[in-house]
Motif scaffolding. Structure first.
Motif, mmCIF file in Angstrom:
data_model
loop_
_atom_site.group_PDB
_atom_site.id
_atom_site.type_symbol
_atom_site.label_atom_id
_atom_site.label_comp_id
_atom_site.label_asym_id
_atom_site.label_seq_id
_atom_site.Cartn_x
_atom_site.Cartn_y
_atom_site.Cartn_z
ATOM 1 N N SER A 7 -2.592 -12.521 -1.888
ATOM 2 C CA SER A 7 -2.178 -11.337 -2.632
ATOM 3 C C SER A 7 -3.388 -10.465 -2.915
ATOM 4 O O SER A 7 -3.502 -9.858 -3.973
ATOM 5 N N ALA A 8 -4.298 -10.388 -1.921
ATOM 6 C CA ALA A 8 -5.580 -9.709 -2.137
ATOM 7 C C ALA A 8 -5.907 -8.791 -0.969
ATOM 8 O O ALA A 8 -5.161 -8.674 -0.001
ATOM 9 N N ASN A 9 -7.027 -8.091 -1.101
ATOM 10 C CA ASN A 9 -7.706 -7.412 0.010
ATOM 11 C C ASN A 9 -6.884 -6.339 0.718
ATOM 12 O O ASN A 9 -7.084 -6.063 1.895
ATOM 13 N N ASP A 27 -0.749 -6.754 -2.067
ATOM 14 C CA ASP A 27 -1.650 -5.835 -2.762
ATOM 15 C C ASP A 27 -1.172 -4.391 -2.617
ATOM 16 O O ASP A 27 -1.343 -3.567 -3.524
ATOM 17 N N SER A 29 -0.155 -1.404 -5.682
ATOM 18 C CA SER A 29 -0.825 -0.109 -5.791
ATOM 19 C C SER A 29 0.170 1.019 -6.059
ATOM 20 O O SER A 29 1.192 1.129 -5.388
ATOM 21 N N LEU A 87 -6.200 -13.297 -5.587
ATOM 22 C CA LEU A 87 -6.147 -11.928 -6.088
ATOM 23 C C LEU A 87 -7.517 -11.268 -5.942
ATOM 24 O O LEU A 87 -8.545 -11.931 -6.040
ATOM 25 N N SER A 88 -7.504 -9.962 -5.726
ATOM 26 C CA SER A 88 -8.755 -9.186 -5.754
ATOM 27 C C SER A 88 -8.536 -7.962 -6.639
ATOM 28 O O SER A 88 -8.330 -6.851 -6.149
ATOM 29 N N GLY A 91 -10.132 -4.430 -6.013
ATOM 30 C CA GLY A 91 -9.664 -3.592 -4.918
ATOM 31 C C GLY A 91 -10.781 -3.154 -3.992
ATOM 32 O O GLY A 91 -11.861 -3.743 -3.931
ATOM 33 N N ALA A 142 -7.494 -0.462 -0.585
ATOM 34 C CA ALA A 142 -6.693 -0.966 -1.703
ATOM 35 C C ALA A 142 -7.214 -0.386 -3.006
ATOM 36 O O ALA A 142 -8.350 -0.635 -3.397
ATOM 37 N N ARG A 179 -5.219 0.149 -12.652
ATOM 38 C CA ARG A 179 -5.366 -1.101 -11.897
ATOM 39 C C ARG A 179 -5.532 -2.281 -12.847
ATOM 40 O O ARG A 179 -4.939 -3.348 -12.639
ATOM 41 N N PHE A 232 -2.933 -5.516 -13.069
ATOM 42 C CA PHE A 232 -3.331 -6.902 -12.849
ATOM 43 C C PHE A 232 -3.240 -7.740 -14.120
ATOM 44 O O PHE A 232 -2.999 -8.951 -14.035
#
Length: 391
Positions: free
Chosen positions: A189-191, A196, A200, A241-242, A245, A250, A258, A262
């Motif tokens: 759920s990242a990058n 992701d 957004s 997670l990231s 972003g 992202a 953001r 999160f």
């Protein structure tokens, strides 16, 4: 060879992540290596690679490279899949080898969403368009699809008419991962990949229950996690997670937005009883910086989000050295540290750092594939330290 020196005591010793007991606190990151040739099914060289890093001298836990839940035209030709029994059989050889070394391996389930291309071979074979939450393309990306004529960048995706279509693919992939003998699954759920993108407020401009409010934008990711829980049980499911972003364009329209997104997402994830949540630091090198302006935010992940985790352990990722990892474990409530590039060139990374053996350097030169047709080059040919190799 037994490891008798603990130069970094906080990295040593076992710990528990849900149902997973890990033997040291260095976790091998998901590392796309483009070696599942000739298609997307793991092969014997993949088995060799994971076996090397599963040994006692290596990782406490292995996270598989990003494993595609469906045929997608990604920028990574020969990334492995997990969408049918043939892929599961290929992965079973890997998991059996890892287990033979007394280690465990988690499958990272991956859908890349809008950062695919319709002209890549796997996308054409799938019969699907390139999906995104909305028909909003990622900006930039020129040269991303270097295997296509003209080396194009990102395209306008097709908005998913019904996101449950892809959620069903998560369910099926989770079942295939169980068939393959993995010890759990991690939802990617990242990058800037599909989940992701749903998070957004730029990539996701839907007006149905999957977009708009924070509650709606976090829905898709939560549902993907719940699909995995239905197959595996929560204590064998993790998520990456990231929040900062940047990567793959992202970002959210504001830093505050953001963070708000999160915080809501992590708070809901924390109620699910997951094995772990992986928090990845912002990496400046992965930010496209359109017009010279960064798209991500250099947030302090632990101070911003760590206190939200009341029921779930978290692990951290992002350019850590052994020294900085030891410090973060000593000074925070992070449970373990995920190392990426260090495990590319050092299959015995854990033993090397504990015994003070120098690391193999220059590990990125063959990151995207082999050399002169040799897929082992830059993949399984990095030397072990002499002490390990002799045993």
């Amino acid at each position: 060879m037994a490891i008798t020196t603990n130069k970094f005591p906080h990295l040593a010793g076992s710990t528990q992540l849900g149902a997973l007991t890990i033997r040291n606190k260095t976790i091998m990151a998901s590392l796309t290596r483009n070696r599942s040739v000739p298609t997307t099914i793991p092969n014997d060289v993949n088995v060799e690679y994971y076996t090397q890093r599963a040994k006692e001298s290596g990782a406490g836990l292995i996270l598989s490279e990003g494993t595609l839940i469906a045929q997608q035209g990604t920028e990574w030709p020969h990334a492995p899949g997990i969408w049918d029994e043939e892929h599961a059989a290929g992965w079973k050889k890997v998991t059996d080898a890892v287990h033979a070394e007394g280690n465990q391996i988690v499958a990272q389930l991956w859908h890349t969403g809008r950062v695919c291309h319709t002209d890549m071979d796997e996308q054409k074979k799938s019969g699907d368009p390139v999906w995104g939450p909305s028909n909003v393309p990622a900006r930039g990306g020129e040269g991303t699809f270097r295997h296509l004529p003209g080396k194009p960048g990102h395209i306008v995706p097709t908005a998913l008419p019904d996101p449950t279509y892809v959620l069903d693919q998560y369910t099926h992939a989770a079942k295939m991962a169980k068939l393959a003998g993995f010890d759990g699954v991690e939802i990617h759920s990242a990058n800037g990949y599909l989940i992701d993108q749903f998070l957004s407020d730029i990539a996701n401009i839907r007006t149905d229950k999957w977009g708009g409010s924070v509650e709606n934008r976090i829905r898709f990711g939560l549902e993907a996690v719940k699909r995995a829980i239905d197959v595996w049980g929560a204590d064998r499911v993790g998520i990456k997670l990231s929040p900062g972003g940047g990567y793959n364009d992202a970002y959210n329209s504001t830093k505050e937005g953001r963070i708000e997104t999160f915080k809501a997402y992590i708070t809901e994830l924390d109620t699910l009883g997951l094995a772990y949540i992986q928090l990845s630091n912002y990496n400046e090198w992965g930010d496209p910086k359109h017009g010279g302006v960064p798209q991500g935010y250099a947030l302090d992940m632990i101070s911003t989000f760590g206190d939200l985790l009341k029921n779930t352990k978290f692990i951290v990722n992002g350019d850590y050295t052994a020294e900085s990892a030891e410090k973060v474990l000593a000074e925070t409530h992070a449970e373990a540290v995920v190392f990426g590039r260090a495990y590319i060139g050092n299959p015995d990374f854990y033993q090397r750092v504990q015994e003070g053996t120098p690391l193999n350097e220059d590990v990125m030169q063959l990151y995207y594939g082999g050399k002169d047709g040799d897929i082992r080059a830059g993949y399984t040919d990095y030397p072990f330290s002499p002490e390990v190799f002799a045993n």
